[in-house]
Design an enzyme around this catalytic site. Structure first.
Site, PDB file in Angstrom:
ATOM      1  N   SER A   1       5.372 -11.157  -5.130  1.00  0.00           N
ATOM      2  CA  SER A   1       4.301 -11.311  -4.157  1.00  0.00           C
ATOM      3  C   SER A   1       4.874 -11.451  -2.744  1.00  0.00           C
ATOM      4  O   SER A   1       5.600 -10.573  -2.292  1.00  0.00           O
ATOM      5  CB  SER A   1       3.426 -12.506  -4.561  1.00  0.00           C
ATOM      6  OG  SER A   1       2.225 -12.527  -3.833  1.00  0.00           O
TER       7      SER A   1
ATOM      8  N   ASP B   1      -4.977  -5.699  -9.280  1.00  0.00           N
ATOM      9  CA  ASP B   1      -4.373  -6.744  -8.454  1.00  0.00           C
ATOM     10  C   ASP B   1      -5.186  -6.897  -7.174  1.00  0.00           C
ATOM     11  O   ASP B   1      -5.258  -5.973  -6.359  1.00  0.00           O
ATOM     12  CB  ASP B   1      -2.921  -6.379  -8.131  1.00  0.00           C
ATOM     13  CG  ASP B   1      -2.136  -7.538  -7.536  1.00  0.00           C
ATOM     14  OD1 ASP B   1      -2.758  -8.421  -6.915  1.00  0.00           O
ATOM     15  OD2 ASP B   1      -0.904  -7.550  -7.674  1.00  0.00           O
TER      16      ASP B   1
ATOM     17  N   HIS C   1      -1.380 -10.347 -11.435  1.00  0.00           N
ATOM     18  CA  HIS C   1      -0.524 -10.619 -10.273  1.00  0.00           C
ATOM     19  C   HIS C   1       0.354 -11.850 -10.529  1.00  0.00           C
ATOM     20  O   HIS C   1       1.554 -11.827 -10.254  1.00  0.00           O
ATOM     21  CB  HIS C   1      -1.402 -10.839  -9.033  1.00  0.00           C
ATOM     22  CG  HIS C   1      -0.619 -11.086  -7.782  1.00  0.00           C
ATOM     23  ND1 HIS C   1      -0.091 -10.063  -7.015  1.00  0.00           N
ATOM     24  CD2 HIS C   1      -0.276 -12.241  -7.164  1.00  0.00           C
ATOM     25  CE1 HIS C   1       0.546 -10.581  -5.982  1.00  0.00           C
ATOM     26  NE2 HIS C   1       0.453 -11.892  -6.040  1.00  0.00           N
TER      27      HIS C   1
END
Length: 297
Positions: free
Chosen positions: A113, A248, A275
């Site tokens: 991320s 996502d 995610h």
């Protein structure tokens, strides 16, 4: 596995290590930078599998302020905002690599991320770091237009406007008897079929000092993460594996398509994984990362 507390960019930080990445006689080292919340404990199953399958020393680093540490000064946001924003987090990660990781070692960087964005920013202005790279894995990366995503719009347009109320909720939860909080967490874990030991990690997240830093960094991400760092991407195009989820709300598939247009030489993959892969898909994701790292050994 070893839990260590080191001071990085003036903030005491919880780092989890496997093997001895700080003194391994030049053996390749894996460095995993977490997403937000940056609590390294959530990545233990992922790191366990990765260390077992590669045999390489490994280090998990979260984000400054995103964990409960003994040093109280490391939890103060006011007057130290520059240590907890994205620029501060970049310096935080760079000091780990420059001052602690074995200087003779080549590196395999993993970013999840916002950790992926941090890796690109680290590489943009640090040629010495780029020269040490052997592989990069960007997992469900938030590299551009975060505020325009479904989750970004919710965070920016709704949650941010209720910031003081959300902080109050953290405080109120913290004031509840621990037995009640643990009971509520246990119900949450059961409903979402998550392991019971995650209770310890969630308790860290619910600490008001931690929650405050998580939100502070999230707002900064909304303001800063807008355009692709094409310069850094081009530097590592032959070393990088990028994994996107088909569903996502932080990094939609359309962003993968944008990235491909800029740099079609990257290795990319679409998967049916959330995610927050560390909650239920640590082993599957570790297998994909391991396979790519082994091609670069």
């Amino acid at each position: 596995m070893k839990n260590e507390f080191v001071t990085l960019n003036h903030i005491q930080t919880h780092v989890i290590t496997y093997g001895d990445p700080f003194n391994c006689n030049g053996k390749d080292v894996i460095v995993c930078i977490t997403g937000n919340p940056g609590i390294p404990d959530f990545y233990i199953e992922f790191a366990d599998e990765l260390h077992k399958s590669t045999g390489l020393p490994l280090c998990i680093i979260g984000h400054a302020g995103h964990d409960v540490v003994p040093d109280e000064a490391s939890s103060i946001l006011k007057g130290q905002e520059h240590l907890f924003d994205l620029d501060g987090q970049i310096k935080h990660k760079l000091q780990l690599i420059d001052s602690y990781v074995d200087k003779q070692s080549k590196l395999h960087l993993i970013g999840h991320s916002i950790g992926s964005w941090l890796i690109l920013e680290l590489l943009k202005d640090n040629e010495n770091l780029t020269m040490r790279l052997k592989s990069v894995n960007l997992l469900f990366p938030t590299l551009q237009k975060m505020a325009e995503t479904r989750n970004g719009k919710f965070l920016n347009g709704f949650l941010r406007n209720l910031h003081n109320f959300v902080l109050l909720l953290f405080v109120l939860v913290h004031l509840l008897p621990s037995v009640i909080v643990k009971f509520l967490i246990a119900i949450y874990l059961k409903v979402y079929a998550l392991p019971s030991h995650y209770s310890e990690y969630i308790l860290k997240f619910l600490n008001p000092n931690v929650g405050e830093k998580v939100l502070f960094l999230a707002y900064n991400e909304m303001d800063r993460v807008k355009s692709l760092n094409v310069e850094a991407i081009n530097k590592i195009k032959h070393l990088t594996n990028v994994i996107y989820s088909k569903t996502d709300n932080w990094a939609p598939i359309s962003y993968m398509e944008d990235l491909y247009k800029y740099q079609p030489e990257l290795t990319m993959k679409q998967v049916d994984i959330d995610h927050a892969f560390v909650l239920k898909s640590s082993e599957t994701t570790a297998e994909m990362v391991m396979q790519f790292i082994k091609t670069k050994l």
